[in-house]
Design a protein around this motif. Structure first.
Motif, short mmCIF file in Angstrom:
data_model
loop_
_atom_site.label_atom_id
_atom_site.label_comp_id
_atom_site.label_asym_id
_atom_site.label_seq_id
_atom_site.Cartn_x
_atom_site.Cartn_y
_atom_site.Cartn_z
N PHE A 1 6.06 10.99 1.04
CA PHE A 1 5.30 11.87 -0.08
C PHE A 1 6.09 13.24 -0.25
CE2 PHE A 1 1.63 9.55 2.25
CZ PHE A 1 1.60 8.47 1.32
N PRO A 2 5.92 13.41 -1.74
CA PRO A 2 6.26 14.98 -2.20
C PRO A 2 5.54 15.89 -1.27
CG PRO A 2 4.95 14.02 -3.56
CD PRO A 2 4.80 12.84 -2.65
N ALA A 3 6.16 17.46 -1.21
CA ALA A 3 5.62 18.21 -0.76
C ALA A 3 4.14 18.46 -1.34
CB ALA A 3 6.25 19.53 -1.05
N PRO A 4 2.92 18.91 -0.34
CA PRO A 4 1.70 19.12 -1.20
C PRO A 4 1.87 20.23 -2.42
CG PRO A 4 1.95 19.53 1.28
CD PRO A 4 3.28 19.29 1.02
N ARG A 5 1.05 19.76 -3.26
CA ARG A 5 0.95 20.59 -4.34
C ARG A 5 -0.65 20.90 -4.68
NH1 ARG A 5 3.41 16.33 -8.74
NH2 ARG A 5 5.06 15.84 -7.21
N PRO A 6 -0.85 21.68 -5.67
CA PRO A 6 -2.26 22.14 -5.91
C PRO A 6 -3.22 21.01 -6.65
CG PRO A 6 -0.63 23.82 -6.97
CD PRO A 6 0.17 22.55 -6.43
N ALA A 7 -4.45 20.92 -6.18
CA ALA A 7 -5.32 19.86 -6.34
C ALA A 7 -5.10 19.64 -7.69
CB ALA A 7 -6.59 20.04 -5.78
N LEU A 8 -5.17 18.48 -8.36
CA LEU A 8 -5.26 18.13 -9.79
C LEU A 8 -6.79 17.56 -10.24
CD1 LEU A 8 -1.85 16.46 -10.26
CD2 LEU A 8 -2.40 18.82 -10.98
N ALA A 9 -7.53 17.36 -9.33
CA ALA A 9 -9.04 16.71 -9.65
C ALA A 9 -9.55 17.79 -10.71
CB ALA A 9 -9.74 16.62 -8.44
N GLY A 10 -10.06 17.06 -11.64
CA GLY A 10 -10.92 17.70 -12.80
C GLY A 10 -9.97 18.63 -13.75
N THR A 11 -8.52 18.60 -13.78
CA THR A 11 -7.92 19.39 -14.44
C THR A 11 -7.54 18.70 -15.97
OG1 THR A 11 -5.70 18.51 -13.56
CG2 THR A 11 -6.68 20.42 -12.35
N GLY A 12 -8.06 17.52 -16.21
CA GLY A 12 -7.64 17.11 -17.44
C GLY A 12 -7.68 15.61 -17.55
N LEU B 1 0.88 -1.50 -0.06
CA LEU B 1 0.04 -0.06 -0.16
C LEU B 1 1.08 1.26 0.23
CD1 LEU B 1 -3.03 0.78 0.08
CD2 LEU B 1 -2.93 1.00 2.42
N PRO B 2 1.85 1.32 0.86
CA PRO B 2 2.72 2.52 0.64
C PRO B 2 3.49 2.71 -0.64
CG PRO B 2 3.12 1.48 2.94
CD PRO B 2 2.21 0.72 1.90
N ALA B 3 4.01 1.57 -1.12
CA ALA B 3 4.65 1.41 -2.45
C ALA B 3 3.61 2.45 -3.43
CB ALA B 3 4.99 0.11 -2.88
N LEU B 4 2.13 1.85 -3.58
CA LEU B 4 1.32 2.30 -4.48
C LEU B 4 1.00 3.86 -4.27
CD1 LEU B 4 -1.29 -0.55 -5.01
CD2 LEU B 4 0.48 0.44 -6.56
N SER B 5 0.99 3.94 -2.95
CA SER B 5 0.43 5.41 -2.61
C SER B 5 1.47 6.58 -2.97
CB SER B 5 0.41 5.68 -1.11
OG SER B 5 -0.78 4.89 -0.86
N VAL B 6 2.75 5.91 -2.88
CA VAL B 6 3.98 6.93 -3.03
C VAL B 6 4.08 7.37 -4.35
CG1 VAL B 6 6.59 7.07 -2.70
CG2 VAL B 6 5.32 6.32 -0.73
N VAL B 7 4.35 6.22 -5.34
CA VAL B 7 4.28 6.44 -6.57
C VAL B 7 3.24 7.18 -7.27
CG1 VAL B 7 5.82 4.69 -6.84
CG2 VAL B 7 3.54 4.37 -7.20
N GLN B 8 2.04 7.23 -7.08
CA GLN B 8 0.91 7.96 -7.37
C GLN B 8 0.87 9.34 -7.03
OE1 GLN B 8 -3.17 5.75 -8.57
NE2 GLN B 8 -2.49 4.96 -6.34
N ARG B 9 1.52 9.63 -5.87
CA ARG B 9 1.42 11.28 -5.26
C ARG B 9 2.86 11.89 -6.22
NH1 ARG B 9 -0.18 12.56 -0.15
NH2 ARG B 9 -2.15 11.23 0.55
N TRP B 10 4.00 11.11 -6.38
CA TRP B 10 4.97 11.77 -7.15
C TRP B 10 4.42 11.88 -8.55
CZ3 TRP B 10 8.98 14.04 -5.25
CH2 TRP B 10 9.49 13.94 -4.20
N VAL C 1 3.00 4.32 -13.54
CA VAL C 1 3.94 4.01 -12.24
C VAL C 1 3.44 2.94 -11.31
CG1 VAL C 1 4.82 6.08 -12.32
CG2 VAL C 1 3.08 5.90 -11.20
N ALA C 2 1.98 2.83 -11.28
CA ALA C 2 1.37 1.82 -10.45
C ALA C 2 1.60 0.43 -10.91
CB ALA C 2 -0.23 2.20 -10.39
N GLY C 3 1.64 0.64 -12.37
CA GLY C 3 1.72 -0.71 -13.21
C GLY C 3 3.02 -1.29 -13.04
N LEU C 4 4.04 -0.35 -13.00
CA LEU C 4 5.62 -0.83 -12.72
C LEU C 4 5.84 -1.16 -11.42
CD1 LEU C 4 8.50 -0.69 -13.61
CD2 LEU C 4 8.62 1.39 -12.80
N VAL C 5 5.10 -0.47 -10.08
CA VAL C 5 5.31 -1.18 -8.80
C VAL C 5 4.74 -2.35 -9.04
CG1 VAL C 5 4.49 -0.93 -6.51
CG2 VAL C 5 5.48 1.14 -8.09
N SER C 6 3.58 -2.63 -9.60
CA SER C 6 2.82 -3.85 -9.50
C SER C 6 3.41 -4.82 -10.40
CB SER C 6 1.46 -3.80 -10.00
OG SER C 6 0.59 -3.10 -9.05
#
Length: 396
Positions: free
Chosen positions: A186-197, A117-126, A134-139
């Motif tokens: 996790f990386p530093a917080p960045r602006p929300a990407l929801a709904g940006t494309g 779970l941390p492995a999947l979470s970390v790469v999706q945040r970055w 990236v989730a495919g690579l970890v998996s």
């Protein structure tokens, strides 16, 4: 405790941390199954229960791991999972009965929640806009590890015995996890990407909100059925080959073919899902795997059996690789760990029972009728192909 990683270091450290746990989940039980059956004098159903308890450990702990990750952070959670996983593996040679092996499987499954779970979470945040890749690579690393180590495990078991095999696996997991964990933050917080494309994660929902959507329960049922059909091949493949007259090393090739595509498909299907969509990618893989299961009892020869097992492995890998970005498409990144942990309860509580355990019981009851077992597993994949189209971003 954690260092400041770059995106590349976070990605490769996440892959390294789950390599040996992947080999223990998908390869080790299949290699050791015949040994445990002989040493403890148990039937195939008892051996099939090993994966049931491993998945039960995953299902019981994945939601908690998601909550712990929000409090402890991924680095500390990976260190905890590494210490637990390696310790119980090193102690496994002391197991006095099949019940102790079941206990090892449960604890190992719980520790894998703290790693995967941390492995999947970390790469999706970055990499928020390349989550499928990236989730495919970890998996891929998690699944491919068994294909890479199954011949090694088989050789060590034959040449040095089960104790040496447990020591090799446990020490390798310990050293690799300790090195990788500090780079998994996790990386530093960045602006929300929801709904940006295209490719951006969805609006972040809380666990309670996700549980009230049809998408969540369709994904949950998909994991129960496709997870059962996929994980069953781990324990059934070698026994199927032996029942068809192959020797042990030939029969292991069927398991190796399954594990090879179980790993390689994850990068391909993750990348493909970024291009053509998660639902279509998963449904296509499930239909191919269902067809393979239905054809497997009627095929002839090692190459045909291995090719069909490879299609099952492809679908199983796709389930792991694409489900995570599909979940963040629907429910966002903020509470991904906890939400995906609840989804995983289907895999942990039902897949092991419906797949390896029920399959072993049916084989014992029918004198080894693989056509019956492979038939219902194939139908599980076909049903999953329909269910996955119900998993869509909910309208909130």
């Amino acid at each position: 405790m954690a260092v400041t990683p770059s995106p590349e270091k976070a990605l490769w450290s996440s892959c390294a941390a789950i390599f040996w746990p992947g080999s223990m989940a998908f390869g080790f039980p299949g290699i050791m199954a015949q040994h445990w059956q002989i040493v403890f004098g148990v039937d195939r159903a008892a051996v099939g229960q090993i994966l049931f308890f491993l998945l039960l450990g995953v299902g019981s702990s994945m939601y908690l791991a998601g909550r712990w990750q929000e409090r402890l952070g991924p680095t500390r959670l990976v260190l905890l999972g590494t210490l637990i996983s390696s310790t119980v593996s090193l102690a496994l040679p002391l197991a006095p009965s099949i019940g102790a092996v079941h206990a090892w499987a449960f604890i190992t499954g719980a520790s894998h929640s703290c790693l995967y779970l941390p492995a999947l979470s970390v790469v999706q945040r970055w990499f928020p806009t390349r989550r499928g890749l990236v989730a495919g690579l970890v998996s891929m690393v998690f699944g491919l590890a068994a294909a890479a180590t199954a011949p090694l495990y088989s050789w060590v078991l034959g040449e040095a015995g089960p104790t040496a095999l447990c020591l090799v696996a446990g020490l390798a997991a310990l050293v690799t996890g300790l090195i990788a964990a500090p780079f998994m933050s996790f990386p530093a917080p960045r602006p929300a990407l929801a709904g940006t494309g295209h490719g951006a994660p969805g609006l972040s929902l809380r666990v309670g909100q996700a549980l009230r959507t049809r998408s969540f329960w369709a994904l949950w049922c998909t994991w129960a059925l496709a997870g059962a059909a996929g994980i069953a091949m781990v324990t059934l493949s070698v026994g199927f080959g032996l029942g068809r007259g192959l020797n042990l090393r030939q029969a292991v090739m069927i398991l190796t073919a399954f594990n090879l595509t179980n790993g390689l498909s994850r990068l391909l299907s993750g990348w493909l899902s970024d291009l053509v969509g998660r639902n279509l990618t998963m449904a296509g893989a499930f239909v191919l795997a269902g067809t393979a299961y239905l054809l497997l009892p009627h095929a002839q020869g090692l190459y045909q059996w291995a090719a069909l097992a490879a299609l099952v492995g492809f679908a199983f890998g796709t389930l792991f690789a694409v489900s995570a970005p599909l979940a963040t498409d629907c429910f966002g990144l903020e509470h991904f760990g906890a939400i995906f942990g609840v989804v995983f309860t289907a895999y942990g509580f039902l897949s092991g029972a419906l797949g390896p355990w029920l399959g072993g019981h049916l084989l014992d009851a029918t004198g080894g009728d693989f056509a019956l077992v492979f038939g219902y597993l194939g139908l599980f994949f076909m049903a999953s192909a329909g269910l996955i189209f119900l998993v869509r971003p909910p309208k909130i």
